[in-house]
Write a protein that holds these residues in place. Sequence first.
Motif, PDB file in Angstrom:
ATOM      1  N   LEU A 192      47.457 -27.299  41.952  1.00 35.14           N
ATOM      2  CA  LEU A 192      46.048 -26.525  41.804  1.00 35.14           C
ATOM      3  C   LEU A 192      45.274 -27.423  40.500  1.00 35.14           C
ATOM      4  O   LEU A 192      45.226 -27.245  39.452  1.00 35.14           O
ATOM      5  CB  LEU A 192      46.047 -25.144  41.020  1.00 35.14           C
ATOM      6  N   GLU A 193      44.999 -28.520  41.240  1.00 40.53           N
ATOM      7  CA  GLU A 193      44.497 -29.773  40.379  1.00 40.53           C
ATOM      8  C   GLU A 193      43.143 -29.668  40.664  1.00 40.53           C
ATOM      9  O   GLU A 193      42.536 -29.776  42.072  1.00 40.53           O
ATOM     10  CB  GLU A 193      45.066 -31.223  40.689  1.00 40.53           C
ATOM     11  N   PRO A 194      42.019 -29.561  39.635  1.00 44.31           N
ATOM     12  CA  PRO A 194      40.555 -29.392  39.992  1.00 44.31           C
ATOM     13  C   PRO A 194      39.945 -30.242  40.962  1.00 44.31           C
ATOM     14  O   PRO A 194      39.155 -29.829  42.053  1.00 44.31           O
ATOM     15  CB  PRO A 194      39.851 -29.255  38.831  1.00 44.31           C
ATOM     16  N   LEU A 212      41.443 -29.713  44.484  1.00 44.15           N
ATOM     17  CA  LEU A 212      40.626 -28.295  45.240  1.00 44.15           C
ATOM     18  C   LEU A 212      39.305 -28.449  45.477  1.00 44.15           C
ATOM     19  O   LEU A 212      38.873 -28.198  46.590  1.00 44.15           O
ATOM     20  CB  LEU A 212      41.147 -27.308  44.482  1.00 44.15           C
ATOM     21  N   ALA A 213      38.486 -29.252  44.907  1.00 50.34           N
ATOM     22  CA  ALA A 213      37.082 -29.448  45.069  1.00 50.34           C
ATOM     23  C   ALA A 213      36.872 -30.239  46.347  1.00 50.34           C
ATOM     24  O   ALA A 213      36.023 -30.179  47.039  1.00 50.34           O
ATOM     25  CB  ALA A 213      36.583 -30.208  43.751  1.00 50.34           C
ATOM     26  N   PRO A 228      32.895 -27.194  43.753  1.00 51.72           N
ATOM     27  CA  PRO A 228      33.668 -27.357  42.418  1.00 51.72           C
ATOM     28  C   PRO A 228      34.434 -26.124  42.148  1.00 51.72           C
ATOM     29  O   PRO A 228      34.134 -24.924  42.359  1.00 51.72           O
ATOM     30  CB  PRO A 228      32.363 -27.357  41.421  1.00 51.72           C
ATOM     31  N   VAL A 229      35.504 -26.497  41.446  1.00 48.18           N
ATOM     32  CA  VAL A 229      36.794 -25.697  41.176  1.00 48.18           C
ATOM     33  C   VAL A 229      37.213 -25.787  39.863  1.00 48.18           C
ATOM     34  O   VAL A 229      37.297 -26.958  39.304  1.00 48.18           O
ATOM     35  CB  VAL A 229      37.753 -25.744  42.187  1.00 48.18           C
ATOM     36  N   ALA A 230      37.192 -24.776  39.059  1.00 49.40           N
ATOM     37  CA  ALA A 230      37.754 -24.965  37.696  1.00 49.40           C
ATOM     38  C   ALA A 230      38.992 -23.923  37.765  1.00 49.40           C
ATOM     39  O   ALA A 230      39.225 -23.003  38.403  1.00 49.40           O
ATOM     40  CB  ALA A 230      36.983 -24.069  36.779  1.00 49.40           C
ATOM     41  N   VAL A 231      40.297 -24.533  37.104  1.00 46.66           N
ATOM     42  CA  VAL A 231      41.089 -24.140  36.870  1.00 46.66           C
ATOM     43  C   VAL A 231      41.625 -23.633  35.464  1.00 46.66           C
ATOM     44  O   VAL A 231      41.499 -24.530  34.516  1.00 46.66           O
ATOM     45  CB  VAL A 231      42.646 -24.922  37.506  1.00 46.66           C
ATOM     46  N   HIS A 232      42.103 -22.333  35.248  1.00 43.89           N
ATOM     47  CA  HIS A 232      42.447 -21.690  33.886  1.00 43.89           C
ATOM     48  C   HIS A 232      43.755 -21.232  33.715  1.00 43.89           C
ATOM     49  O   HIS A 232      44.167 -20.585  34.827  1.00 43.89           O
ATOM     50  CB  HIS A 232      41.464 -20.764  33.588  1.00 43.89           C
TER      51      HIS A 232
END
Length: 255
Positions: A232-234, A237-238, A244-248
């Motif tokens: 799950l590396e932004p 994934l984007a 656009p993807v944010a990973v928290h």
Amino acid sequence: MDVPVFELTDATVRYARDVPPSLDAASLAVAAGSCVALVGPNGAGKTTALRALLGLVPLDSGAARILGRPVREWRRDELARTVGVVVQREEPAFPITVAETVAMGRYAHVGRWRPFARADHEAVQRALESADVAALKGRLVQTLSGGEWQRVRVARALAQEPRALVLDEPTASLDLRHEMELFELVAGLVRERGLAALIVSHHLNVAARFADRLVLVHRGRVVADDVPEQVLEPARLAEVFGWPVAVHRLPDGAV
């Protein structure tokens, strides 16, 4: 080294000669005692990978093996005693109780017409209890909620007493609570029984929470295969999802 339960090696599937392959030189392996989620956008090739592993589509090239043996060499009844499958969509065609539905999982062992032995009844009861649907066994499946129905289908697969579970988008019609409960159920069965589980899902957050590994598929190719925090590396994934993807990271350390 233990032989993987499921293994694809450079597998290519093409449904028509003049279209790109639905699966393109894809490789993955699932060991006993592990829960692996196949993730990616719609049309990425996730379900095709499952079908290739189960011998439901021919390979243009590469190999598909179950327990080290080419899947084409398995008889279908033999495979049914080894792998429990929960398909993406299924609606009951006639009135049937939960107990009767789960008992269908024993057909791979006894056939359709032989009477159940004590061991078969015990296997059905264990499956009902493992999926937490024993209290529903007298209910008609048409009266169940979506979450209850999915658990019953898992119980039917468990009644086969398989070494592995395959689930294709099992939470597609479920709300968040039932989605989490179903993933938690499968992950718990993997830990407790040493099953191999392969789950197709497009819900990255839930898959990352419960799967040991994520296999990210894009345009038929495996573009990442690792523990969730590595997959799950932004930026990746984007690119794969075109958005656009944010990973928290959650307070417990999960992504």
